[in-house]
Write a protein that holds these residues in place. Structure first.
Motif, mmCIF file in Angstrom:
data_model
loop_
_atom_site.group_PDB
_atom_site.id
_atom_site.type_symbol
_atom_site.label_atom_id
_atom_site.label_comp_id
_atom_site.label_asym_id
_atom_site.label_seq_id
_atom_site.Cartn_x
_atom_site.Cartn_y
_atom_site.Cartn_z
ATOM 1 N N GLU A 13 61.149 -20.312 22.543
ATOM 2 C CA GLU A 13 61.853 -20.016 21.311
ATOM 3 C C GLU A 13 61.177 -18.846 20.597
ATOM 4 O OE1 GLU A 13 63.607 -22.174 17.289
ATOM 5 O OE2 GLU A 13 62.092 -23.211 18.488
ATOM 6 N N PRO A 14 61.973 -17.950 19.988
ATOM 7 C CA PRO A 14 61.371 -16.843 19.241
ATOM 8 C C PRO A 14 60.492 -17.337 18.092
ATOM 9 C CG PRO A 14 63.728 -16.474 19.569
ATOM 10 C CD PRO A 14 63.447 -17.887 19.997
ATOM 11 N N GLN A 15 59.464 -16.564 17.785
ATOM 12 C CA GLN A 15 58.665 -16.827 16.595
ATOM 13 C C GLN A 15 59.426 -16.341 15.368
ATOM 14 O OE1 GLN A 15 55.483 -18.384 17.081
ATOM 15 N NE2 GLN A 15 56.423 -18.553 19.097
ATOM 16 N N ASN A 16 60.109 -15.210 15.523
ATOM 17 C CA ASN A 16 61.062 -14.672 14.553
ATOM 18 C C ASN A 16 61.959 -13.728 15.343
ATOM 19 O OD1 ASN A 16 60.127 -11.750 14.217
ATOM 20 N ND2 ASN A 16 58.247 -12.855 13.675
ATOM 21 N N LEU A 17 62.908 -13.069 14.705
ATOM 22 C CA LEU A 17 63.887 -12.268 15.442
ATOM 23 C C LEU A 17 63.606 -10.771 15.399
ATOM 24 C CD1 LEU A 17 67.209 -14.141 14.555
ATOM 25 C CD2 LEU A 17 65.534 -14.608 16.367
ATOM 26 N N ASP A 18 62.391 -10.401 15.040
ATOM 27 C CA ASP A 18 62.020 -8.994 14.946
ATOM 28 C C ASP A 18 60.948 -8.695 15.979
ATOM 29 O OD1 ASP A 18 61.179 -6.455 14.266
ATOM 30 O OD2 ASP A 18 61.032 -6.857 12.116
ATOM 31 N N SER A 22 69.632 1.238 10.241
ATOM 32 C CA SER A 22 68.565 1.632 9.311
ATOM 33 C C SER A 22 68.712 0.980 7.943
ATOM 34 C CB SER A 22 68.553 3.158 9.154
ATOM 35 O OG SER A 22 69.809 3.625 8.690
ATOM 36 N N GLU A 23 69.886 0.426 7.662
ATOM 37 C CA GLU A 23 70.120 -0.210 6.367
ATOM 38 C C GLU A 23 69.971 -1.732 6.428
ATOM 39 O OE1 GLU A 23 74.010 1.065 5.283
ATOM 40 O OE2 GLU A 23 73.500 3.209 5.305
ATOM 41 N N ALA A 24 69.682 -2.256 7.598
ATOM 42 C CA ALA A 24 69.628 -3.717 7.781
ATOM 43 C C ALA A 24 68.434 -4.330 7.072
ATOM 44 C CB ALA A 24 69.582 -4.059 9.263
ATOM 45 N N LYS A 25 68.614 -5.540 6.585
ATOM 46 C CA LYS A 25 67.556 -6.296 5.916
ATOM 47 C C LYS A 25 67.419 -7.663 6.588
ATOM 48 C CE LYS A 25 67.326 -3.054 2.733
ATOM 49 N NZ LYS A 25 66.198 -2.092 2.714
ATOM 50 N N GLY A 26 66.304 -8.333 6.306
ATOM 51 C CA GLY A 26 66.120 -9.699 6.788
ATOM 52 C C GLY A 26 66.131 -9.842 8.291
ATOM 53 N N LEU A 27 65.458 -8.923 8.991
ATOM 54 C CA LEU A 27 65.527 -8.907 10.449
ATOM 55 C C LEU A 27 64.700 -10.000 11.125
ATOM 56 C CD1 LEU A 27 65.475 -5.052 11.045
ATOM 57 C CD2 LEU A 27 67.423 -6.613 11.240
ATOM 58 N N LYS A 28 63.867 -10.697 10.381
ATOM 59 C CA LYS A 28 63.122 -11.799 10.995
ATOM 60 C C LYS A 28 64.008 -13.022 11.232
ATOM 61 C CE LYS A 28 58.407 -10.686 9.592
ATOM 62 N NZ LYS A 28 57.170 -11.189 8.949
ATOM 63 N N THR A 29 65.097 -13.107 10.493
ATOM 64 C CA THR A 29 66.019 -14.247 10.654
ATOM 65 C C THR A 29 67.448 -13.802 10.945
ATOM 66 O OG1 THR A 29 66.342 -14.293 8.256
ATOM 67 C CG2 THR A 29 64.677 -15.775 9.173
ATOM 68 N N GLY A 30 67.714 -12.510 10.870
ATOM 69 C CA GLY A 30 69.045 -11.980 11.137
ATOM 70 C C GLY A 30 68.961 -10.793 12.073
ATOM 71 N N GLU A 31 70.071 -10.070 12.211
ATOM 72 C CA GLU A 31 70.083 -8.916 13.108
ATOM 73 C C GLU A 31 71.212 -7.976 12.735
ATOM 74 O OE1 GLU A 31 72.616 -8.079 15.402
ATOM 75 O OE2 GLU A 31 73.844 -9.872 15.271
ATOM 76 N N ASP A 32 71.119 -6.739 13.210
ATOM 77 C CA ASP A 32 72.244 -5.818 13.179
ATOM 78 C C ASP A 32 72.068 -4.820 14.307
ATOM 79 O OD1 ASP A 32 74.637 -4.769 12.467
ATOM 80 O OD2 ASP A 32 73.971 -3.831 10.610
ATOM 81 N N GLY A 33 72.490 -5.262 15.489
ATOM 82 C CA GLY A 33 72.376 -4.446 16.680
ATOM 83 C C GLY A 33 73.722 -3.933 17.139
ATOM 84 N N THR A 34 73.743 -3.339 18.333
ATOM 85 C CA THR A 34 74.970 -2.756 18.890
ATOM 86 C C THR A 34 75.411 -3.462 20.163
ATOM 87 O OG1 THR A 34 73.722 -1.170 20.233
ATOM 88 C CG2 THR A 34 74.334 -0.480 17.996
ATOM 89 N N GLY A 35 74.740 -4.563 20.540
ATOM 90 C CA GLY A 35 74.969 -5.188 21.829
ATOM 91 C C GLY A 35 76.270 -5.958 21.962
ATOM 92 N N PRO A 36 76.545 -6.478 23.155
ATOM 93 C CA PRO A 36 77.786 -7.194 23.435
ATOM 94 C C PRO A 36 77.915 -8.538 22.727
ATOM 95 C CG PRO A 36 76.328 -7.256 25.332
ATOM 96 C CD PRO A 36 75.723 -6.297 24.366
ATOM 97 N N TYR A 37 76.825 -9.021 22.126
ATOM 98 C CA TYR A 37 76.862 -10.260 21.341
ATOM 99 C C TYR A 37 76.306 -10.009 19.948
ATOM 100 C CZ TYR A 37 77.119 -12.689 25.896
ATOM 101 O OH TYR A 37 77.470 -13.111 27.145
#
Length: 506
Positions: A51-56, A181-196
């Motif tokens: 399991e991830p420790q966080n999402l960053d 570059s405008e994303a916040k809260g990346l340890k628990t969220g995300e804003d990527g470009t991937g297929p999911y």
């Protein structure tokens, strides 16, 4: 470097690999699914111990964040396929200046983040600078500190100037996630470009990803994937047997394989691993400052017996940091091979005829406790007393990796081509050989892959002779899956686990 659970992704140096263009990352193996038709709206349930420790991944997210999000949620300018090839992803094209110091990247059209924002060169600049920032915990930080400047002439163009030539630069970019570059809260969220895109992360339980309708490439073959997290291999295998999960990313209990091999509902796949189990010495702490002591300890441990006790007929002995899939691999298993008489002789020559005592900091998850107990028993035969200090992954990261407060430790390094860490005297194990450092630097500035390979073979040989660490064995990569699945990764290179090509039959 990566270490299971705490993950610090090891530095890599690479050949200039052929670049291919594929829309949705590098497809992978997995046998053909039996019976029924493919359900494009299926949910694929994936079982994992990590399991991830966080999402960053620049904030100590660990192996688990790479496994779940790399290639699935986040993409780079380039990607690394399951068989180790580099391919263009968010980079449509690129050019390199004659002196090898300036890379100009043209971004792909029509790429959007999960938030709906269009990809621009500013996002690439932000993502690169995030990796090399002072507080970054990215495993690629030191590799990418060669970046001198990142310019954005226009929205589609990124111009990167290096302080010195780096033959591995494009390869290393395959590890850099491009983030809004405008994303916040990346340890628990995300804003990527991937297929999911991320649906929900329930700590201690599961992380779910939903197919992203706005993806620039080929749509994922399934509607949703859910990573389910388990504390041990037994629980993971039970989940597979009861259909709670469809596939496990990496089988850690070889004794349990027979029940899957004899059942037509499952397929057992033996892929190629790059994960090395190390007994890492602190080469700056006595008595391991003495090469003869390191050699003696290495010679006193029967690696073959350890491998058989943990993995049965799976896995390989390697004798160095380099797995057979790396271009500079050579079989060095005979260097510091198991020989208790030689171990005792070396100890006497080093002034430890009656042995010595040391503390072995041991992560608390398999196979480390088993390996530690085995090593303690083996070293006792040559007069060395081992005190086992069991610690959590977080404790390991702080105590060993950051503070270098240890004498010896056990750890797994999962990346390919991470031999070059022995050229960095500031790395946690403290190995400092000026000639090795010079060879590593020369290899990175090499004009050809032939020159690079020749230099890194020298590094491989020298670090083995110096017993810079004791490389106990190379893990197998065993993926067990339901027979209804196909298209899943077989090798799990560097802990990534691409889910977008997985097809599930009804």
């Amino acid at each position: 470097m990566s270490i299971k659970k705490t993950s610090l992704y090891g530095g890599a140096t690479a050949t200039a690999l052929a670049l291919t263009l594929t829309a949705c990352g590098g497809g992978a193996g997995g046998g053909s699914a039996s019976g029924g038709s493919v359900d494009t709206n299926a949910t694929v349930n994936i079982g994992s111990l990590y399991e991830p420790q966080n999402l960053d991944n620049t904030a100590g997210g660990g192996q688990g964040v790479t496994e779940a999000l790399n290639g699935n949620v986040y993409e780079g300018l380039f990607g690394l396929t399951d068989d180790g090839k580099v391919e263009k992803l968010l980079a449509q094209d690129y050019k390199v200046s004659g002196d090898g110091l300036t890379y100009t990247f043209t971004l792909r059209d029509g790429v959007k983040f999960h938030s709906g924002k269009a990809l621009t060169s500013q996002d690439v600049k932000y993502s690169l600078e995030k990796v090399i920032a002072k507080d970054s915990q990215s495993a690629r930080k030191s590799n990418l500190e060669v970046i001198k400047d990142v310019a954005t002439p226009d929205a589609k163009t990124v111009k990167v100037t290096l302080s010195q030539k780096s033959i591995s630069f494009v390869y290393n970019l395959s590890y850099v996630w491009i983030i809004n570059s405008e994303a916040k809260g990346l340890k628990t969220g995300e804003d990527g470009t991937g297929p999911y895109k991320l649906n929900k992360w329930t700590r201690g339980s599961a992380l779910s990803l939903d197919r992203f309708a706005g993806y620039w490439g080929d749509a994922a073959s399934n509607k949703q994937v859910v990573f389910h997290y388990y504390k041990d291999a037994t629980a993971l295998n039970n989940a597979l047997l009861t259909n709670a999960v469809d596939i496990v990313t990496s089988e850690q209990s070889p004794d349990a394989l027979d029940q899957f091999k004899s059942n037509q509902s499952f397929k057992v796949n033996d892929g190629n691993s790059t994960t090395k189990l190390l007994l890492a010495f602190n080469d700056k702490a006595k008595p391991f400052t003495d090469v003869k002591v390191r050699q003696a300890v290495s010679a006193a441990i029967d690696d073959k017996k350890l491998l058989e006790s943990v993995w049965g007929g799976y896995g390989k002995l390697i004798g160095s940091m380099v797995p057979p899939t790396d271009p500079w691999y050579e079989d060095l298993t005979k260097v510091n091979a198991y020989d208790t008489a030689r171990a005792k002789k070396l100890l006497a020559e080093a002034g430890y005829k009656n042995g010595f005592s040391f503390t072995l900091d041991t992560p608390n998850y398999d196979p480390h406790p088993t390996a530690a107990t085995f090593i303690k028993s083996q070293l006792a035969k040559v007069g060395i007393t081992v005190k086992i200090n069991t610690i959590t992954p977080d404790e390991w990261y702080t105590k060993v990796y950051k503070n270098h407060d240890f004498t010896a430790t056990l750890q797994e390094h999962v990346n390919d081509r991470d031999l070059v860490w022995y050229g960095n005297p500031d790395f946690y194990w403290g190995y400092d050989n000026k000639q090795v450092t010079q060879w590593v630097e020369q290899a990175e500035e090499a004009s050809s892959t032939t020159e690079q390979t020749a230099l890194l073979k020298k590094v491989n040989q020298q670090t083995a002779e110096d017993a810079a660490s004791d490389w106990l064995y190379l893990y197998p990569q065993i993926v067990v899956a339901s027979s209804k699945l196909s298209g899943y990764p077989l090798n799990g290179l560097n802990s990534q686990f691409y889910a977008y090509d997985i097809k599930k039959k009804g």
